[in-house]
Motif scaffolding. Structure first.
Motif, PDB file in Angstrom:
ATOM      1  N   ASP A   1      33.156  35.932  36.858  1.00 15.29           N
ATOM      2  CA  ASP A   1      34.050  36.286  37.977  1.00 15.29           C
ATOM      3  C   ASP A   1      33.529  35.586  39.236  1.00 15.29           C
ATOM      4  O   ASP A   1      32.342  35.258  39.327  1.00 15.29           O
ATOM      5  N   SER A   2      34.445  35.396  40.196  1.00 12.33           N
ATOM      6  CA  SER A   2      33.988  34.925  41.509  1.00 12.33           C
ATOM      7  C   SER A   2      33.151  36.014  42.170  1.00 12.33           C
ATOM      8  O   SER A   2      32.327  35.739  43.031  1.00 12.33           O
TER       9      SER A   2
ATOM     10  N   GLY B   1      31.033  32.834  40.253  1.00 15.42           N
ATOM     11  CA  GLY B   1      31.588  31.553  40.715  1.00 15.42           C
ATOM     12  C   GLY B   1      33.017  31.413  40.225  1.00 15.42           C
ATOM     13  O   GLY B   1      33.486  32.196  39.402  1.00 15.42           O
ATOM     14  N   TRP B   2      33.717  30.381  40.735  1.00 12.41           N
ATOM     15  CA  TRP B   2      35.078  30.120  40.276  1.00 12.41           C
ATOM     16  C   TRP B   2      35.020  29.570  38.858  1.00 12.41           C
ATOM     17  O   TRP B   2      34.139  28.774  38.534  1.00 12.41           O
TER      18      TRP B   2
ATOM     19  N   PRO C   1      41.434  34.109  43.796  1.00 15.86           N
ATOM     20  CA  PRO C   1      41.757  32.934  44.622  1.00 15.86           C
ATOM     21  C   PRO C   1      43.253  32.947  44.968  1.00 15.86           C
ATOM     22  O   PRO C   1      43.987  33.825  44.504  1.00 15.86           O
TER      23      PRO C   1
ATOM     24  N   GLY D   1      37.300  37.531  34.558  1.00 11.86           N
ATOM     25  CA  GLY D   1      38.086  38.418  35.425  1.00 11.86           C
ATOM     26  C   GLY D   1      37.601  39.842  35.226  1.00 11.86           C
ATOM     27  O   GLY D   1      38.171  40.618  34.462  1.00 11.86           O
ATOM     28  N   VAL D   2      36.526  40.181  35.909  1.00 14.15           N
ATOM     29  CA  VAL D   2      35.782  41.416  35.645  1.00 14.15           C
ATOM     30  C   VAL D   2      36.082  42.489  36.697  1.00 14.15           C
ATOM     31  O   VAL D   2      36.083  43.691  36.382  1.00 14.15           O
ATOM     32  N   ALA D   3      36.330  42.064  37.938  1.00 18.55           N
ATOM     33  CA  ALA D   3      36.527  42.963  39.090  1.00 18.55           C
ATOM     34  C   ALA D   3      35.380  43.984  39.135  1.00 18.55           C
ATOM     35  O   ALA D   3      34.212  43.590  39.209  1.00 18.55           O
TER      36      ALA D   3
ATOM     37  N   ASP E   1      41.461  37.989  32.198  1.00 13.78           N
ATOM     38  CA  ASP E   1      42.086  38.927  33.131  1.00 13.78           C
ATOM     39  C   ASP E   1      42.013  38.381  34.560  1.00 13.78           C
ATOM     40  O   ASP E   1      41.660  39.091  35.493  1.00 13.78           O
ATOM     41  N   GLY E   2      42.366  37.078  34.692  1.00 12.26           N
ATOM     42  CA  GLY E   2      42.244  36.443  36.011  1.00 12.26           C
ATOM     43  C   GLY E   2      43.565  36.290  36.747  1.00 12.26           C
ATOM     44  O   GLY E   2      43.642  35.633  37.778  1.00 12.26           O
TER      45      GLY E   2
ATOM     46  N   GLY F   1      35.501  47.602  34.611  1.00  6.57           N
ATOM     47  CA  GLY F   1      36.018  48.610  33.676  1.00  6.57           C
ATOM     48  C   GLY F   1      36.159  48.132  32.237  1.00  6.57           C
ATOM     49  O   GLY F   1      35.523  48.676  31.319  1.00  6.57           O
ATOM     50  N   THR F   2      36.986  47.092  32.007  1.00  9.92           N
ATOM     51  CA  THR F   2      37.223  46.661  30.624  1.00  9.92           C
ATOM     52  C   THR F   2      35.977  45.967  30.045  1.00  9.92           C
ATOM     53  O   THR F   2      35.716  46.073  28.839  1.00  9.92           O
TER      54      THR F   2
ATOM     55  N   GLY G   1      42.984  48.327  35.556  1.00  7.75           N
ATOM     56  CA  GLY G   1      44.128  48.294  34.631  1.00  7.75           C
ATOM     57  C   GLY G   1      44.490  49.665  34.081  1.00  7.75           C
ATOM     58  O   GLY G   1      45.471  49.790  33.345  1.00  7.75           O
TER      59      GLY G   1
ATOM     60  N   TYR H   1      36.049  52.630  37.086  1.00  9.67           N
ATOM     61  CA  TYR H   1      35.694  51.223  37.297  1.00  9.67           C
ATOM     62  C   TYR H   1      36.829  50.274  36.925  1.00  9.67           C
ATOM     63  O   TYR H   1      36.668  49.061  36.950  1.00  9.67           O
ATOM     64  N   SER H   2      37.990  50.844  36.521  1.00 10.80           N
ATOM     65  CA  SER H   2      39.059  50.018  35.961  1.00 10.80           C
ATOM     66  C   SER H   2      40.218  49.828  36.925  1.00 10.80           C
ATOM     67  O   SER H   2      40.663  50.780  37.553  1.00 10.80           O
TER      68      SER H   2
END
Ligand SMILES: C[S@@+](CC[C@H](N)C(=O)[O-])C[C@H]1O[C@@H](n2cnc3c(N)ncnc32)[C@H](O)[C@@H]1O
Length: 283
Positions: A139-140, A196-197, A145, A111-113, A218-219, A116-117, A83, A80-81
């Motif tokens: 996170d968005s 959202g942003w 962006p 900043g989750v993506a 982490d963005g 993972g972290t 990084g 899931y990471s």
């Protein structure tokens, strides 16, 4: 430590990819390049995962209890990471530190993506602490962006293997929800996924969060680091930990961090995570 002493040192594979990928991108048709890139990237990720399993074997034999737990969680969460193992290890280490030092407050990641972290902080807090901290994952959930002017130095936004256009580093809210509420069996009382942003979500959410023990940023970009610092750093408890994942890899992230620390006279040392990220403590 001098800020400019913190540099990103890519692995040998990273250095080779930095030379080869732009050449391939130039000579190959777009579709073919993308397919080859995806095959190489997933092959490399599964090679790293196998290598880490070997490492876990040695840690199990010779490591401490904390090292064994860290290696076990890294193996579980690597898929899931974005990084890799060093980002996950650092997320484990800072959470362990916050728990052992009894730092008051919630766990926040901007900043989750694919989670993972975020999942590493959640699992570590549960296993070595009381697990009662709330986790806020912003996170968005639509990927990155566009960078802004402040992100550029000599026409580049950072030290990457390939450019990061809008929408890259995507993890959807459904994917992260499945990880948090399915795989890790969290409840919605424990974990909030805020979509959202940052520009839109943080101004109002910062009045809902009472205090923060770990603030993980982490963005990648200038605005994506600056805005969370402005809204959330004031909520970090004394001794609380701030992680800037992209400090040495993304020019704008470093600029936003240095500006904020200078403006607020934050002089606590910057500690490296071994892959270009840093963390520091609130005085
Ligand atoms: C490098 S990824 C995060 C990696 C992740 N922490 C992991 O463990 O793999 C960067 C993430 O930041 C998010 N992001 C960046 N700037 C943002 C902004 N201004 N608002 C909301 N999300 C943002 C992107 O959507 C992306 O998911």
């Amino acid at each position: 430590m001098q800020n400019n002493a913190i540099v990103y040192r890519p692995t040998l594979a990273g250095r080779i990819a930095k030379v080869l990928l732009p050449v391939m991108n130039k000579v190959l048709p777009n579709g073919l390049y993308a397919s080859i890139y995806n095959v190489l990237y997933s092959g490399y990720k599964s090679y790293l995962a196998r290598k880490y399993i070997l490492r876990r074997f040695f840690v199990n034999a010779f490591g401490s209890d904390d090292e064994r737990l860290k290696a076990k969680l890294v193996v579980k969460l690597l898929p899931y990471s974005m990084g890799g193992h060093k980002a996950l290890e650092n997320a484990f280490d800072v959470t362990l530190l916050a728990e052992r030092d009894g730092i008051v407050g919630d766990i926040v990641e901007c900043g989750v993506a694919q989670g993972g972290t975020a999942a590493m902080m959640l699992e570590t807090s549960r296993l070595v602490g009381s697990g009662s901290r709330h986790k806020w994952f912003f996170d968005s959930y639509e990927g990155l962006p566009e960078p802004t002017l402040e992100d550029y130095e000599n026409g580049k936004t950072g030290d990457f293997i390939r450019p990061l256009p809008k929408g890259s580093c995507l993890g959807t809210i459904e994917q992260v929800g499945e990880l948090m509420f399915g795989v890790l069996s969290s409840s919605k009382d424990e974990v909030s996924l805020v979509k959202g942003w940052f520009q839109d979500t943080l101004p109002s959410m910062s009045s809902v969060i009472k205090s923060i023990a770990i603030l993980r940023l982490d963005g990648d970009w200038y605005e994506s680091t600056k805005i969370p610092l402005e809204h959330l750093y004031p909520l970090v408890s004394p001794g609380g930990i701030v992680v800037i994942d992209d400090y040495a890899t993304c020019f704008g992230s470093r600029r936003a961090t240095d500006e904020y620390r200078n403006l607020h006279s934050i002089n606590t040392p910057l500690n490296e995570d071994g892959r270009g990220g840093i963390w520091f403590r609130k005085p």
